[in-house]
Scaffold this active site. Sequence first.
Site, PDB file in Angstrom:
ATOM      1  N   SER A  15      -7.474 -11.972   7.427  1.00  9.53           N
ATOM      2  CA  SER A  15      -8.466 -11.616   8.451  1.00  9.53           C
ATOM      3  C   SER A  15      -7.936 -10.784   9.642  1.00  9.53           C
ATOM      4  O   SER A  15      -8.718 -10.077  10.349  1.00  9.53           O
ATOM      5  CB  SER A  15      -8.846 -13.122   9.447  1.00  9.53           C
ATOM      6  OG  SER A  15      -7.956 -13.508   9.986  1.00  9.53           O
ATOM      7  N   ASN A 109       4.312  -6.919  13.491  1.00  9.71           N
ATOM      8  CA  ASN A 109       3.952  -8.300  12.852  1.00  9.71           C
ATOM      9  C   ASN A 109       3.345  -8.830  13.807  1.00  9.71           C
ATOM     10  O   ASN A 109       3.321  -8.706  15.149  1.00  9.71           O
ATOM     11  CB  ASN A 109       5.126  -8.865  12.452  1.00  9.71           C
ATOM     12  CG  ASN A 109       4.748 -10.446  11.793  1.00  9.71           C
ATOM     13  OD1 ASN A 109       3.819 -10.244  11.196  1.00  9.71           O
ATOM     14  ND2 ASN A 109       5.619 -11.447  12.573  1.00  9.71           N
ATOM     15  N   HIS A 111       2.599 -12.838  15.264  1.00  5.40           N
ATOM     16  CA  HIS A 111       2.808 -14.132  14.941  1.00  5.40           C
ATOM     17  C   HIS A 111       1.902 -15.034  16.054  1.00  5.40           C
ATOM     18  O   HIS A 111       1.647 -14.818  17.079  1.00  5.40           O
ATOM     19  CB  HIS A 111       4.448 -14.290  15.447  1.00  5.40           C
ATOM     20  CG  HIS A 111       4.902 -15.328  15.457  1.00  5.40           C
ATOM     21  ND1 HIS A 111       5.264 -16.136  14.238  1.00  5.40           N
ATOM     22  CD2 HIS A 111       5.276 -16.499  16.317  1.00  5.40           C
ATOM     23  CE1 HIS A 111       5.767 -17.293  14.240  1.00  5.40           C
ATOM     24  NE2 HIS A 111       5.574 -17.496  15.513  1.00  5.40           N
TER      25      HIS A 111
END
Length: 194
Positions: A15, A109, A111
């Site tokens: 997503s 990234n 998180h």
Amino acid sequence: MSKKRVAILISGRGSNMGALIKAAKGFDYPADIALVLSNKAEAIGLRTAKSAGISTAFVDHKIYAGREDFERSMQRVLEINRIDIVCLAGFMRLLSPWFVAQWHNRMINIHPALLPDYKGLDTHARVLKDGAKIHGCTVHFVVPEMDAGPIILQSSIPVHEYDTEATLGARVLEQEHIIYPKALAMVAASNAGF
Ligand code: GRF
């Protein structure tokens, strides 16, 4: 300035990948999504990427003798596709210091927690268990230590008394989809020398 070529690494739903693809359609967005790479053939995100007309690659970690052989294969695919920036988006493999070094300041990234708190997995459950009042998500540069790199953007949300792991996770995910495209734009537009 030419647009940066981005690869998104996924293992599943994708997503966040979808949010990045959508943002990158903007004519003034500083990055193009050039490739989606998965280590799982059945990742739903691979199908989403294909139907969006994005090049996809599948590199199966299970067929390699070790982490570094797997990563060298991924690295070749990324180089062939002339990738400038790597976005991890639910990519469920730990990366070696060697691979991380190839992408120093060029790999980010997302998180699902407010780092440096709640590194690792099951962040929503741990937040609820602790009775924390604030939760959120973080986009950060990737360094060899997991969930520890310099923070680019964060978004926080209140934790409600009636929250479950699912309701809390869904509200965090909404924020992920907002900050990840913003953070990628910041990195792609910066003069980081790549
Ligand atoms: C997200 O919660 C992200 O923060 C974490 O893995 C999940 C991936 O979800 N790193 P999706 O595949 O982007 O839907």
